[in-house]
Motif scaffolding. Structure first.
Motif, PDB file in Angstrom:
ATOM      1  N   GLU A  63      -1.677  42.249  16.225  1.00  0.00           N
ATOM      2  CA  GLU A  63      -2.071  42.318  17.901  1.00  0.00           C
ATOM      3  C   GLU A  63      -1.862  43.411  18.598  1.00  0.00           C
ATOM      4  OE1 GLU A  63       0.719  39.012  16.926  1.00  0.00           O
ATOM      5  OE2 GLU A  63      -1.191  37.650  16.028  1.00  0.00           O
ATOM      6  N   ASN A  64      -0.915  44.024  18.349  1.00  0.00           N
ATOM      7  CA  ASN A  64      -0.416  45.049  19.228  1.00  0.00           C
ATOM      8  C   ASN A  64      -0.754  46.383  18.749  1.00  0.00           C
ATOM      9  OD1 ASN A  64       1.062  45.853  17.412  1.00  0.00           O
ATOM     10  ND2 ASN A  64       2.983  45.185  18.325  1.00  0.00           N
ATOM     11  N   LYS A  65      -1.897  46.508  17.678  1.00  0.00           N
ATOM     12  CA  LYS A  65      -2.247  47.704  18.121  1.00  0.00           C
ATOM     13  C   LYS A  65      -1.217  48.994  17.159  1.00  0.00           C
ATOM     14  CE  LYS A  65      -6.548  46.793  20.756  1.00  0.00           C
ATOM     15  NZ  LYS A  65      -7.318  46.594  19.546  1.00  0.00           N
ATOM     16  N   GLY A  66      -0.483  48.663  16.556  1.00  0.00           N
ATOM     17  CA  GLY A  66       0.674  49.327  16.214  1.00  0.00           C
ATOM     18  C   GLY A  66       0.504  49.407  15.251  1.00  0.00           C
ATOM     19  N   ALA A  67       1.625  51.366  14.282  1.00  0.00           N
ATOM     20  CA  ALA A  67       1.552  51.310  12.905  1.00  0.00           C
ATOM     21  C   ALA A  67       2.790  50.476  11.959  1.00  0.00           C
ATOM     22  CB  ALA A  67       1.843  52.858  12.930  1.00  0.00           C
ATOM     23  N   VAL A  68       2.801  50.410  11.012  1.00  0.00           N
ATOM     24  CA  VAL A  68       3.467  49.733  10.446  1.00  0.00           C
ATOM     25  C   VAL A  68       3.614  50.749   9.049  1.00  0.00           C
ATOM     26  CG1 VAL A  68       3.719  47.920   8.251  1.00  0.00           C
ATOM     27  CG2 VAL A  68       2.512  47.168  10.338  1.00  0.00           C
ATOM     28  N   LEU A  69       5.081  51.642   9.366  1.00  0.00           N
ATOM     29  CA  LEU A  69       5.221  52.608   8.767  1.00  0.00           C
ATOM     30  C   LEU A  69       6.587  51.724   7.561  1.00  0.00           C
ATOM     31  CD1 LEU A  69       6.767  55.377  11.018  1.00  0.00           C
ATOM     32  CD2 LEU A  69       4.256  54.926  10.258  1.00  0.00           C
ATOM     33  N   PHE A 126      -8.508  43.683   9.674  1.00  0.00           N
ATOM     34  CA  PHE A 126      -7.506  43.980   9.058  1.00  0.00           C
ATOM     35  C   PHE A 126      -7.390  45.764   9.279  1.00  0.00           C
ATOM     36  CE2 PHE A 126      -4.931  45.070   5.872  1.00  0.00           C
ATOM     37  CZ  PHE A 126      -4.305  43.788   5.365  1.00  0.00           C
ATOM     38  N   PRO A 127      -6.031  45.819   9.461  1.00  0.00           N
ATOM     39  CA  PRO A 127      -5.742  47.774   9.831  1.00  0.00           C
ATOM     40  C   PRO A 127      -5.762  48.520   8.129  1.00  0.00           C
ATOM     41  CG  PRO A 127      -4.017  46.334   9.376  1.00  0.00           C
ATOM     42  CD  PRO A 127      -5.108  44.809   9.654  1.00  0.00           C
ATOM     43  N   VAL A 128      -6.540  49.558   8.437  1.00  0.00           N
ATOM     44  CA  VAL A 128      -6.150  50.255   7.065  1.00  0.00           C
ATOM     45  C   VAL A 128      -5.484  50.840   6.097  1.00  0.00           C
ATOM     46  CG1 VAL A 128      -7.064  52.929   6.794  1.00  0.00           C
ATOM     47  CG2 VAL A 128      -8.527  51.194   8.244  1.00  0.00           C
ATOM     48  N   VAL A 129      -4.935  50.685   5.543  1.00  0.00           N
ATOM     49  CA  VAL A 129      -3.544  50.610   4.386  1.00  0.00           C
ATOM     50  C   VAL A 129      -4.156  52.752   4.254  1.00  0.00           C
ATOM     51  CG1 VAL A 129      -2.503  50.258   2.517  1.00  0.00           C
ATOM     52  CG2 VAL A 129      -3.565  48.771   3.971  1.00  0.00           C
ATOM     53  N   ARG A 164      -3.191  62.114  16.080  1.00  0.00           N
ATOM     54  CA  ARG A 164      -4.121  61.351  16.824  1.00  0.00           C
ATOM     55  C   ARG A 164      -3.405  59.930  16.834  1.00  0.00           C
ATOM     56  NH1 ARG A 164      -8.979  58.448  12.446  1.00  0.00           N
ATOM     57  NH2 ARG A 164      -8.814  56.371  14.326  1.00  0.00           N
ATOM     58  N   LEU A 165      -1.971  59.548  16.133  1.00  0.00           N
ATOM     59  CA  LEU A 165      -1.484  57.861  16.400  1.00  0.00           C
ATOM     60  C   LEU A 165      -0.404  58.013  17.309  1.00  0.00           C
ATOM     61  CD1 LEU A 165      -0.413  56.824  12.794  1.00  0.00           C
ATOM     62  CD2 LEU A 165      -2.166  55.477  14.382  1.00  0.00           C
ATOM     63  N   ARG A 166       0.021  59.144  17.531  1.00  0.00           N
ATOM     64  CA  ARG A 166       0.992  59.671  18.543  1.00  0.00           C
ATOM     65  C   ARG A 166       0.490  58.943  19.932  1.00  0.00           C
ATOM     66  NH1 ARG A 166       5.701  63.165  18.290  1.00  0.00           N
ATOM     67  NH2 ARG A 166       5.021  64.621  15.705  1.00  0.00           N
ATOM     68  N   THR A 167      -0.959  59.010  20.261  1.00  0.00           N
ATOM     69  CA  THR A 167      -2.046  59.059  21.334  1.00  0.00           C
ATOM     70  C   THR A 167      -2.937  58.201  21.035  1.00  0.00           C
ATOM     71  OG1 THR A 167      -3.683  61.146  20.558  1.00  0.00           O
ATOM     72  CG2 THR A 167      -1.610  60.855  21.929  1.00  0.00           C
ATOM     73  N   THR A 168      -3.216  57.090  20.339  1.00  0.00           N
ATOM     74  CA  THR A 168      -3.920  56.066  19.960  1.00  0.00           C
ATOM     75  C   THR A 168      -2.614  55.038  19.324  1.00  0.00           C
ATOM     76  OG1 THR A 168      -4.842  56.269  18.090  1.00  0.00           O
ATOM     77  CG2 THR A 168      -6.191  57.683  20.279  1.00  0.00           C
ATOM     78  N   GLY A 169      -3.703  53.553  19.988  1.00  0.00           N
ATOM     79  CA  GLY A 169      -2.881  52.433  19.112  1.00  0.00           C
ATOM     80  C   GLY A 169      -4.067  51.790  18.400  1.00  0.00           C
ATOM     81  N   GLU A 170      -4.128  51.382  17.502  1.00  0.00           N
ATOM     82  CA  GLU A 170      -4.412  51.093  16.522  1.00  0.00           C
ATOM     83  C   GLU A 170      -3.385  51.181  14.867  1.00  0.00           C
ATOM     84  OE1 GLU A 170      -7.170  54.369  14.245  1.00  0.00           O
ATOM     85  OE2 GLU A 170      -6.210  55.272  15.428  1.00  0.00           O
ATOM     86  N   PRO A 171      -4.183  49.458  15.115  1.00  0.00           N
ATOM     87  CA  PRO A 171      -3.401  49.139  13.782  1.00  0.00           C
ATOM     88  C   PRO A 171      -3.149  49.970  11.954  1.00  0.00           C
ATOM     89  CG  PRO A 171      -5.403  47.635  13.966  1.00  0.00           C
ATOM     90  CD  PRO A 171      -5.406  48.453  15.268  1.00  0.00           C
ATOM     91  N   VAL A 172      -2.721  50.222  11.720  1.00  0.00           N
ATOM     92  CA  VAL A 172      -2.036  51.089  10.390  1.00  0.00           C
ATOM     93  C   VAL A 172      -1.916  51.014   9.295  1.00  0.00           C
ATOM     94  CG1 VAL A 172      -1.522  53.075  11.570  1.00  0.00           C
ATOM     95  CG2 VAL A 172      -3.224  52.946   9.192  1.00  0.00           C
ATOM     96  N   ALA A 207       7.301  51.351  21.117  1.00  0.00           N
ATOM     97  CA  ALA A 207       8.026  49.931  20.367  1.00  0.00           C
ATOM     98  C   ALA A 207       6.964  49.160  19.437  1.00  0.00           C
ATOM     99  CB  ALA A 207       8.609  48.989  21.972  1.00  0.00           C
ATOM    100  N   ARG A 208       5.495  49.624  19.811  1.00  0.00           N
ATOM    101  CA  ARG A 208       5.167  49.280  18.637  1.00  0.00           C
ATOM    102  C   ARG A 208       4.750  48.758  16.987  1.00  0.00           C
ATOM    103  NH1 ARG A 208      -0.464  51.668  21.562  1.00  0.00           N
ATOM    104  NH2 ARG A 208       1.013  53.607  20.954  1.00  0.00           N
ATOM    105  N   THR A 209       5.469  50.138  17.320  1.00  0.00           N
ATOM    106  CA  THR A 209       5.801  50.589  15.704  1.00  0.00           C
ATOM    107  C   THR A 209       6.537  49.234  15.493  1.00  0.00           C
ATOM    108  OG1 THR A 209       5.595  52.736  16.102  1.00  0.00           O
ATOM    109  CG2 THR A 209       6.404  52.211  14.283  1.00  0.00           C
ATOM    110  N   ASP A 210       6.703  48.585  13.880  1.00  0.00           N
ATOM    111  CA  ASP A 210       7.159  47.634  12.412  1.00  0.00           C
ATOM    112  C   ASP A 210       7.285  48.450  11.381  1.00  0.00           C
ATOM    113  OD1 ASP A 210       6.734  45.444  13.238  1.00  0.00           O
ATOM    114  OD2 ASP A 210       5.239  45.956  14.185  1.00  0.00           O
ATOM    115  N   VAL A 211       8.920  49.290  11.422  1.00  0.00           N
ATOM    116  CA  VAL A 211       9.097  50.421  10.275  1.00  0.00           C
ATOM    117  C   VAL A 211       9.791  49.147   9.103  1.00  0.00           C
ATOM    118  CG1 VAL A 211      11.005  51.757   9.667  1.00  0.00           C
ATOM    119  CG2 VAL A 211      10.126  52.199  11.392  1.00  0.00           C
TER     120      VAL A 211
END
Length: 448
Positions: A217-223, A256-259, A315-323, A348-352
């Protein structure tokens, strides 16, 4: 008989126990790396005599149980190293990585240590008694912690001394449940989670699914900082299940985001897990029979080269994409996950998502404790502000919780006569000791 602890008695890492079963005769149970507090070369060195040690007995291949083996070999140890067949497959992978990080990157030195390791390893099947000497027999039993994990039974003069290693949770993906105890005159029991209960497996998968949907939904990364052995494979197993369930929902399109599995070691271990699928539990085997691939599905991308790793971060620093990024180290003490955290914690879009124990003083502990308060963490000497969402999924622990540890003690056919708690925080050990005494009336050695 006596047991001397060279690590892992009142800490959650660094397990190393010398079992002196007769005058001038001993075996070493594990030889692990300290991963909390002082992890200097001095702290990891072999500062005890090894002349009487007739063998090293390895419960499983996590670094906090095997990471000091290179130092043991450097100290002149040339005796057999007994472990299960699966651990024998995994151990060279784990120690090769540990040598590169902690000792040297000299290829000749690494190859020399690994060649020596292979010469000394003696694989042993589960439930098979082996005579170490005229006075001592050992047997490995299924511990259900990671692939190949075992607890060790030592038979001396009609007495049974049991070293738990790490006891796993019941109903863990890919792994059989721990084998019940037969008997124990003296049980050395791990106590990592002796003060708490884990959330159910169904709940953890549901919460992980919610985090993944937020990423879309928020085009952020899950770490996800994850240990290369066990936790990574469980995560892949559950993510494949989440994908399968979402794809089966009627009339609903779901991006579904890329894993991304960004860890050469975890990738190599995952390949070995697949190779050893004969050791998987029935649930996992049924999934394979249905044509699914729980450790190698279409959305999974593996990164091994450092150049590809850096390109993805930039790439993730500058682009918003689910991953979804799965990378080590599990306590954020090093490895590729640190680079992702430096780049994306302020977003803030990142989830850890923490899925394993975070030892006190580690960066993972700091993020887990202070991140939700809008705090910061020190990474590579720099202060990094935490704006990311922080989640802890306790159901992914590879360690038994309090009730499962009590169940393990109570599973013995004959009464356990004496317990000493190891591999745990002293405050947690006191809580578990009280529970054991109350429930079973078993004496528990005093926690100093």
């Amino acid at each position: 008989m006596e047991v001397i602890h060279h690590g892992g008695q009142r800490t959650v890492t660094g397990s190393c126990h010398e079992f002196r079963y007769a005058r001038g005769r001993a075996v070493l149970i594990d030889c692990g790396l300290l991963q909390e507090g002082d992890s200097s070369d001095e702290a990891q060195s072999i500062d005890f005599a090894i002349d009487d040690i007739e063998a090293l007995v390895v419960t499983h291949s996590h670094l906090d149980h095997v990471g000091r083996i290179p130092w043991l070999l450097a100290a002149g140890f040339r005796k057999p190293i007994f472990c299960t067949t699966a651990t024998a497959e995994l151990l060279p992978l784990i120690l090769s990585d540990a040598i590169k990080i902690g000792i040297t990157r000299d290829r000749r030195v690494i190859e020399g240590l690994l060649d020596l390791l292979q010469e000394l390893i003696r694989p042993l099947k589960y439930d098979q008694w082996l005579s170490i000497s005229d006075d001592l027999m050992i047997r490995f039993r299924q511990a259900g912690h990671i692939l190949g994990s075992a607890y060790v039974e030592c038979e001396v003069g009609g007495e049974r001394i049991v070293f738990s290693g790490d006891i796993g949770c019941k109903n863990t993906p890919l792994l059989p449940d721990p084998t019940p105890l037969e008997k124990a005159d003296w049980l050395f029991l791990e106590s990592t989670y002796g003060n708490r209960l884990h959330e159910p497996r169904r709940d953890r998968t549901s919460r992980l699914s919610q985090v993944i949907q937020r990423s879309v939904e928020n085009k952020g990364a899950v770490l996800i900082p994850a240990f290369s052995i066990g936790r990574t494979q469980e995560l892949l197993y559950d993510i494949e299940q989440i994908i399968d369930e979402l794809q089966r929902q009627p009339n609903e399109k779901y991006e579904f985001p890329v894993v991304v599995l960004d860890s050469p070691l975890a990738a190599a271990v995952t390949e070995r897990y697949a190779k050893l699928k004969a050791l998987w539990d029935e649930e996992a085997k049924e999934r394979i029979a249905k044509g699914r691939h729980p450790l190698d599905f279409s959305q999974l991308v593996t990164i091994t080269s450092h150049a590809d790793h850096e390109r993805l971060i930039n790439r993730l620093r500058t682009t918003g994409e689910p991953v979804i990024i799965i990378a080590g180290a599990g306590m954020c003490t090093g490895g590729r996950i640190v680079n992702y955290l430096e780049a994306l914690l302020p977003d803030a879009r990142t989830d850890v998502v923490f899925v394993g124990y975070q030892a006190y003083g580690t960066p993972g502990y700091q993020i887990q404790m202070f991140g939700p308060l809008g705090g910061y963490v020190e990474l590579n000497g720099e202060r990094v502000i935490v704006n990311a969402q922080i989640h802890t999924l306790g159901g992914y622990s590879a360690h038994a919780d309090q009730q499962e540890l009590l169940d393990f003690v109570g599973s013995a056919e004959g009464r356990v006569k004496r317990v000493r708690l190891t591999h745990g925080d002293p405050a947690v050990q006191k809580i578990l000791a009280q529970k054991i005494t109350e429930q079973f009336e078993i004496p528990v050695d005093a926690i100093e």
